[in-house]
Design an enzyme around this catalytic site. Sequence first.
Site, short mmCIF file in Angstrom:
data_model
loop_
_atom_site.label_atom_id
_atom_site.label_comp_id
_atom_site.label_asym_id
_atom_site.label_seq_id
_atom_site.Cartn_x
_atom_site.Cartn_y
_atom_site.Cartn_z
CD GLU A 100 -25.55 61.59 -33.72
OE1 GLU A 100 -26.06 61.02 -34.71
OE2 GLU A 100 -24.51 62.26 -33.80
CB THR A 135 -17.41 56.05 -36.31
OG1 THR A 135 -18.06 56.73 -37.37
CG2 THR A 135 -17.40 56.95 -35.08
#
Length: 306
Positions: free
Chosen positions: A128, A181
């Site tokens: 991630e 994001t």
Amino acid sequence: MKSIKVFAPATVANVSCGFDAMGFALESLGDQMVFTQTEDNGVKISKIEGANLPYDVDKNVVGVVAKQMLEDSNANFGLDIQIFKNFKPGSGLGSSAASASGTAFAVNTLLDNKYNKLELTQFAMQGEVTACGSAIADNVAACLYGGFILVRSYNPLDIVSIPTPGELIATVIHPQIEIKTADSRQVVPETIPVKTAVAQWANVGGLISGLHTKDFNLIGRSLVDYVAEPKRKELIPHFDKVKQSALNSGVLGVGISGSGPTIFALSKGKNIAHKVAKAMDEVYVNSGIGYNIYVSRISNKGVHLV
Ligand code: ADP
């Protein structure tokens, strides 16, 4: 030299009131990957289908996680990896998390289960970092543990599995628009009034209690997000209309999946979940925006061998 295939589910992070702390895994939507041991030490991605992603093992989360685990365990084999993506990256359904968690699980299987689930979560979180710049645990933990999870703490990492009623069904709509994001993070306020925080954590308690006791009404009443949704929904076309028409169809609750643009709804039973899918479809059909709708049970096992 062994070859194994894994299924790694898509995941819904946040779950309204559980912003940045909760997630759940879908049963029928996810990626498949094939891991084949090789004699020369090293990791190679030989095939990627279904998405335009880097073959460079330092840029693809699959390579990042696999390399780290082989190094940490002093493994005496290398890997050839094939990736088959069934849902798009950047959808808010944990695409990179599915790849990272699927890799952690597969490499661990080839290492005769050297690591426990918490350690696998930590390896997958490094993926991630590559995908979005921070070691976020909600999607990867949901993918590895299955069902609903709570990230109770990051330091030390503490993942809590929450029981999931079998009748709970998710309907998700993925409008094919891009939300960065970074943009969806930026709209979330940095500070909130204590009154808002109290309302939010009261709902988290309600949601967790409702999941434990199969109190669907309580689950529905608790699926409210006072922190991120009021701002983030502005980035998602027709969010209010989708939410209202889903609520009119008898859904328990509706929210934004991860940082969007996917919208999720939770229903008691398949009939309502399919009614919700139809209601969502009616909102988007003439919008000029491409979209996919999925109806799925909640996965009770997360990533697994196939
Ligand atoms: P979402 O959670 O919204 O589905 P992600 O957080 O998974 O989206 O972000 C996808 C990002 O991660 C993209 O920039 C993509 O290029 C990068 N990435 C690197 N490797 C992978 C992979 N194996 N699968 C998916 N995304 C990957």
